[in-house]
Design a protein around this motif. Structure first.
Motif, PDB file in Angstrom:
ATOM      1  N   LEU A   1      40.571  34.284  30.427  1.00  0.00           N
ATOM      2  CA  LEU A   1      40.527  35.558  29.287  1.00  0.00           C
ATOM      3  C   LEU A   1      39.033  35.604  28.868  1.00  0.00           C
ATOM      4  O   LEU A   1      38.734  36.622  28.094  1.00  0.00           O
ATOM      5  CB  LEU A   1      41.289  35.339  28.399  1.00  0.00           C
ATOM      6  N   GLU A   2      38.031  34.937  29.373  1.00  0.00           N
ATOM      7  CA  GLU A   2      36.706  34.859  29.086  1.00  0.00           C
ATOM      8  C   GLU A   2      36.566  34.969  27.555  1.00  0.00           C
ATOM      9  O   GLU A   2      35.873  35.529  26.734  1.00  0.00           O
ATOM     10  CB  GLU A   2      36.201  36.062  29.609  1.00  0.00           C
ATOM     11  N   MET A   3      37.053  33.841  26.709  1.00  0.00           N
ATOM     12  CA  MET A   3      37.157  33.416  25.475  1.00  0.00           C
ATOM     13  C   MET A   3      36.759  32.200  25.259  1.00  0.00           C
ATOM     14  O   MET A   3      37.154  31.212  25.837  1.00  0.00           O
ATOM     15  CB  MET A   3      38.780  33.835  25.165  1.00  0.00           C
ATOM     16  N   PRO A   4      35.863  32.050  24.185  1.00  0.00           N
ATOM     17  CA  PRO A   4      35.378  30.899  23.571  1.00  0.00           C
ATOM     18  C   PRO A   4      36.528  29.709  23.258  1.00  0.00           C
ATOM     19  O   PRO A   4      37.386  30.282  22.732  1.00  0.00           O
ATOM     20  CB  PRO A   4      34.451  30.951  22.503  1.00  0.00           C
ATOM     21  N   THR A   5      36.353  28.501  23.433  1.00  0.00           N
ATOM     22  CA  THR A   5      37.186  27.503  23.167  1.00  0.00           C
ATOM     23  C   THR A   5      37.619  27.762  21.567  1.00  0.00           C
ATOM     24  O   THR A   5      38.896  27.359  21.371  1.00  0.00           O
ATOM     25  CB  THR A   5      36.571  26.265  23.307  1.00  0.00           C
ATOM     26  N   ASN A   6      36.929  27.752  20.565  1.00  0.00           N
ATOM     27  CA  ASN A   6      37.184  27.711  19.284  1.00  0.00           C
ATOM     28  C   ASN A   6      38.288  29.036  18.945  1.00  0.00           C
ATOM     29  O   ASN A   6      39.139  28.728  18.180  1.00  0.00           O
ATOM     30  CB  ASN A   6      36.161  27.859  18.410  1.00  0.00           C
ATOM     31  N   LEU A   7      37.920  30.162  19.681  1.00  0.00           N
ATOM     32  CA  LEU A   7      38.885  31.332  19.590  1.00  0.00           C
ATOM     33  C   LEU A   7      40.093  31.069  20.291  1.00  0.00           C
ATOM     34  O   LEU A   7      41.192  31.647  19.588  1.00  0.00           O
ATOM     35  CB  LEU A   7      38.030  32.545  20.027  1.00  0.00           C
ATOM     36  N   VAL A   8      40.181  30.547  21.401  1.00  0.00           N
ATOM     37  CA  VAL A   8      41.698  30.342  21.842  1.00  0.00           C
ATOM     38  C   VAL A   8      42.377  29.398  21.076  1.00  0.00           C
ATOM     39  O   VAL A   8      43.629  29.521  20.878  1.00  0.00           O
ATOM     40  CB  VAL A   8      41.167  29.561  23.385  1.00  0.00           C
ATOM     41  N   ALA A   9      41.705  27.963  20.686  1.00  0.00           N
ATOM     42  CA  ALA A   9      42.200  27.272  19.611  1.00  0.00           C
ATOM     43  C   ALA A   9      43.018  28.207  18.404  1.00  0.00           C
ATOM     44  O   ALA A   9      44.038  27.948  17.834  1.00  0.00           O
ATOM     45  CB  ALA A   9      41.498  26.290  19.150  1.00  0.00           C
ATOM     46  N   HIS A  10      42.092  28.970  18.099  1.00  0.00           N
ATOM     47  CA  HIS A  10      42.711  29.623  16.639  1.00  0.00           C
ATOM     48  C   HIS A  10      43.830  30.552  16.880  1.00  0.00           C
ATOM     49  O   HIS A  10      44.875  30.536  16.221  1.00  0.00           O
ATOM     50  CB  HIS A  10      41.490  30.702  16.296  1.00  0.00           C
ATOM     51  N   HIS A  11      43.678  31.292  18.059  1.00  0.00           N
ATOM     52  CA  HIS A  11      44.908  32.288  18.818  1.00  0.00           C
ATOM     53  C   HIS A  11      45.951  31.251  19.059  1.00  0.00           C
ATOM     54  O   HIS A  11      47.328  31.714  18.653  1.00  0.00           O
ATOM     55  CB  HIS A  11      44.328  33.057  19.560  1.00  0.00           C
TER      56      HIS A  11
END
Length: 232
Positions: free
Chosen positions: A44-54
């Motif tokens: 999804l071309e998403m940074p690690t911290n954002l993936v963890a949040h979601h």
């Protein structure tokens, strides 16, 4: 009334969790198979911290759960909660000529999966292993017969000898998924626990039920392509 309030609160939490484009994309990605957080980020071309949040929001809403890999124990895989599927729109998959189910030894889970799939879909299916055993596990054969399947023709095969271009490869165990050849695309991952270490009928029945449930959800989404594969 308290039951109704709890039900409404849970439903509201699910809808709130899905009311974000990124989280809906994560759920779409998990509908057909499990994925590590890093794989979701790359997809999804998403940074690690954002993936963890979601993922935290989705977990709190009861939409996803995590499990540790049976192969690389440092890894975790995220999976969609089956009961949540009735509240999630399921995206269609591109047509495929054939489905190939893969596990490590090709002695139980992948054999059961191919046989169950054959009863549920017109798309051909075969199975293979990354390190195939010499024979099918006796308990897998017993469970198959108990469920009305015929394991007498089952033979173990090496994944490199089976997979063809355009096959949909479904790895039904963590170790096989982590060792699939790079060219085995497209691929799906189902983190189904290996019943062999327990070596009980109950463990093999549990694996059967898990695989059958996943096939029940996936098969209607997979249409045969014009270039149909052949069984093996």
């Amino acid at each position: 009334m308290s039951v109704e309030r709890i039900s409404l609160a849970e439903r509201a939490r699910v809808h709130a969790a899905l009311g974000d484009v990124a989280r809906l994309a994560i759920v779409d990605a998990l509908v057909v198979g499990d994925a590590a957080p890093g794989e979701l980020g790359a997809l999804l071309e998403m940074p690690t911290n954002l993936v963890a949040h979601h993922l935290k929001v989705l977990e709190e809403a009861g939409l996803v759960v995590r499990g540790r890999s049976e192969g690389d124990h440092r890894r975790t895989y995220v999976r969609l909660v089956p009961q949540a599927l009735s509240r999630v729109g399921i995206p269609p998959l591109p047509p495929v000529p054939r489905v190939v189910f893969v596990c490590t030894h090709n002695s139980a889970r992948s054999q059961l999966a191919a046989a169950i799939w054959a009863r549920r879909s017109h798309v051909p299916a075969v199975s293979a292993g990354t390190r195939p055993a010499e024979r099918v596990h006796p308990r897998a054969a017993r469970i198959a017969r108990r469920r009305g399947l015929d394991p007498d023709t089952w033979r173990t095969s090496q994944v490199n000898d089976v997979v063809k271009p355009d096959d949909l490869v479904i790895a039904v165990c963590d170790i096989a998924y982590e060792h699939l050849p790079a060219e085995a695309r497209p691929r799906v991952h189902w983190s189904v626990p290996d019943p062999a270490p327990a070596d009980t009928d109950a463990a093999f029945e549990a694996a059967y039920e898990e695989i059958a449930g996943r096939i029940e959800r996936l098969a209607p989404l997979v249409a045969p392509s014009k270039k149909m594969g052949t069984g093996r």
